[in-house]
Design a protein around this motif. Structure first.
Motif: not given
Length: 215
Positions: A54-80
């Motif tokens: 279950s902990v490994v699953g939580v870590f994997e979910e946290a990794r994906l959440l971090r990647s999603d946040n990075a996508v939004e961040q880099y999308r804004d930068v690329a658009e700018e």
């Protein structure tokens, strides 16, 4: 997989699974076929293993959440950065072709800006975000000797370079949001595995207490 993920994010489903596991484990391991002290020690490995999954699953979910946040961040930068490139061409189109269109000094610059601006608009219109603006878009810029200074040339080169870097970072972040079947399974099973681990731990505590009381 989608159905399993939907159930694993439902508190009611996890609560029911925990309660059923608690009842079944108590009935089987504590009352029906009671384990001895040594067997309960071995059961420790089982609930720890379930908790670890279950902990490994939580870590994997946290990794994906971090990647999603990075996508939004880099999308804004690329658009700018993309807007910066577009704005530069818009400004120089007005300057060279509209405000100074009759000036011989800006004739070459106007012709170059019109062609390159047309190429840029074509790329942006026909490709999904982030468009792959070719690195040779600025080809011929340094051959223009009048109407634009070296500092302004470096500005657009910097804009285009920044956009290329931002686009690359965005695409890498998008790739990071993609997960394998194993990752999806771990994320989906994490809440259920944790519920089972806690239920087994409760049963273990009850079983060991009954062993101590019966001595």
């Amino acid at each position: 997989m989608e159905r399993l993920l939907e159930l694993s994010t439902n508190p009611l489903y996890i609560g029911v699974a925990f309660f059923l596991a608690l009842v079944v484990l108590h009935y089987v391991l504590v009352f029906r076929f009671p384990l001895n002290a040594r067997q309960w020690k071995l059961a420790e490995y089982v609930w720890v293993a379930l908790a670890l999954v279950s902990v490994v699953g939580v870590f994997e979910e946290a990794r994906l959440l971090r990647s999603d946040n990075a996508v939004e961040q880099y999308r804004d930068v690329a658009e700018e950065k993309s807007r910066a490139v577009e704005n530069w061409f818009d400004v120089y189109s007005i300057y060279a072709c509209e405000e100074n269109g009759s000036s011989p000094e800006t004739t070459q610059l106007c012709r170059w800006v019109r062609v390159k601006n047309s190429d840029l608009r074509l790329v942006l219109a026909n490709e999904e975000f982030p468009a792959d603006i070719p690195t040779n878009l600025l080809l011929g810029l340094h051959e223009i000797s009048e109407g634009i200074g070296d500092a302004d040339k470096r500005i657009i080169e910097g804009y285009l370079g920044d956009y290329t870097k931002a686009r690359r970072a965005y695409l890498e972040a998008v790739a990071g949001t993609k997960y394998s079947t194993l990752s999806a399974l771990l994320i989906s099973l994490a809440p259920l595995m944790f519920a089972l681990a806690i239920a087994l731990k409760f049963a273990k505590v009850t079983g060991e207490y009954r062993l101590l009381r019966n001595r």
